[in-house]
Scaffold this motif. Structure first.
Motif, PDB file in Angstrom:
ATOM      1  N   GLY A  51       6.374  14.028  -2.443  1.00 42.15           N
ATOM      2  CA  GLY A  51       6.252  12.899  -3.360  1.00 42.15           C
ATOM      3  C   GLY A  51       7.353  11.874  -3.243  1.00 42.15           C
ATOM      4  O   GLY A  51       7.238  10.778  -3.807  1.00 42.15           O
ATOM      5  N   ASP A  52       8.425  12.191  -2.526  1.00 46.40           N
ATOM      6  CA  ASP A  52       9.511  11.232  -2.345  1.00 46.40           C
ATOM      7  C   ASP A  52       9.068  10.086  -1.437  1.00 46.40           C
ATOM      8  O   ASP A  52       8.146  10.233  -0.634  1.00 46.40           O
ATOM      9  N   SER A  53       9.755   8.951  -1.560  1.00 46.36           N
ATOM     10  CA  SER A  53       9.471   7.797  -0.711  1.00 46.36           C
ATOM     11  C   SER A  53      10.538   7.647   0.364  1.00 46.36           C
ATOM     12  O   SER A  53      11.739   7.741   0.067  1.00 46.36           O
ATOM     13  N   ILE A  54      10.100   7.413   1.586  1.00 48.85           N
ATOM     14  CA  ILE A  54      11.004   7.158   2.708  1.00 48.85           C
ATOM     15  C   ILE A  54      10.488   5.940   3.454  1.00 48.85           C
ATOM     16  O   ILE A  54       9.301   5.845   3.769  1.00 48.85           O
TER      17      ILE A  54
ATOM     18  N   LEU B 259       6.621   5.164   2.916  1.00 52.26           N
ATOM     19  CA  LEU B 259       5.736   6.310   3.100  1.00 52.26           C
ATOM     20  C   LEU B 259       6.041   7.367   2.048  1.00 52.26           C
ATOM     21  O   LEU B 259       7.190   7.542   1.652  1.00 52.26           O
ATOM     22  N   THR B 260       5.000   8.071   1.618  1.00 53.70           N
ATOM     23  CA  THR B 260       5.165   9.140   0.643  1.00 53.70           C
ATOM     24  C   THR B 260       5.164  10.486   1.355  1.00 53.70           C
ATOM     25  O   THR B 260       4.225  10.808   2.088  1.00 53.70           O
ATOM     26  N   VAL B 261       6.210  11.246   1.132  1.00 52.24           N
ATOM     27  CA  VAL B 261       6.351  12.554   1.775  1.00 52.24           C
ATOM     28  C   VAL B 261       5.314  13.527   1.222  1.00 52.24           C
ATOM     29  O   VAL B 261       5.197  13.700   0.005  1.00 52.24           O
ATOM     30  N   VAL B 262       4.544  14.141   2.120  1.00 47.79           N
ATOM     31  CA  VAL B 262       3.572  15.150   1.691  1.00 47.79           C
ATOM     32  C   VAL B 262       4.014  16.551   2.077  1.00 47.79           C
ATOM     33  O   VAL B 262       3.518  17.541   1.526  1.00 47.79           O
TER      34      VAL B 262
END
Length: 203
Positions: free
Chosen positions: A39-42, A49-52
């Motif tokens: 759910g973090d953003s990078i 992009l949202t970390v899955v």
């Protein structure tokens, strides 16, 4: 929200189509994955992009068709270098400027002019973006916060210092290479507000 200060140059592990006009991208970045969670953003080359998933020093994110069409992410291949930055926190220093990670268009490198301590790089601008740029204003190129040195109707130039050349992918970009561009969001809001004010006066 980001600041345009790249934390590390990561490496694309894979970019695979998942069907239904989307793709899955996996990127190696030991710095940004050190505390990354689902759910973090990078920011990856300026694209939020949202970390899955996180597996060691590799994070995976979904990329929808709209992103593939409007950015240069779809052209990435395994082993390609990418600029990475974790989302800013309320306690972060704002070393660059406010960056959303929402790409406004894809430009390209027009020319590079080396100097003794820096390099001047000129980029082509997609139609319609020039009005948002101003000399000494801010722009994001592949996730890097930069100051506009000069601007024309369909181009702009920046000066890259040695740190930027060494610590981001911009040091290796060649003439013709595509780059993700995000203009200063404040300029877009000002345009919107002034347009609405003008419409009210004419009504």
């Amino acid at each position: 929200m980001f600041t345009g200060i790249v934390e590390e140059i990561g490496t694309v592990v894979r970019l695979a189509e998942t069907g239904g006009d989307s793709a899955l991208v996996a990127v190696r970045g030991p710095v940004v994955t050190a505390d990354a969670r689902h759910g973090d953003s990078i920011s990856c080359n300026g694209v939020c992009l949202t970390v899955v998933a996180v597996d060691g020093d590799v994070f995976t994110a979904d990329v929808m068709g709209e992103t593939l069409r409007r950015t240069a992410l779809g052209a990435l291949r395994p082993d390609d270098p990418v600029n990475l930055e974790r989302a800013a926190t309320l306690g972060s220093r704002l070393g660059g400027h406010l960056v959303q990670g929402h790409v406004d268009g894809v430009g390209s490198v027009l020319s590079r002019e080396p100097a003794q301590q820096w390099e001047t790089v000129r980029f082509a601008l997609p139609a319609g973006l020039g009005r948002y740029l101003a000399e000494k204003g801010s722009i994001t190129v592949d996730g890097v916060s930069l100051t506009v040195a000069a601007v024309g109707p369909d181009w702009f130039s920046v000066g890259l210092i040695p740190t930027t050349l060494a610590s981001t992918t911009l040091g290796a970009r060649g003439v013709g290479d595509p780059v993700n561009l995000e203009v200063d969001v404040i300029a877009k809001y000002v345009e919107r507000l002034l347009g609405e004010r003008s419409e009210r006066r004419e009504a």
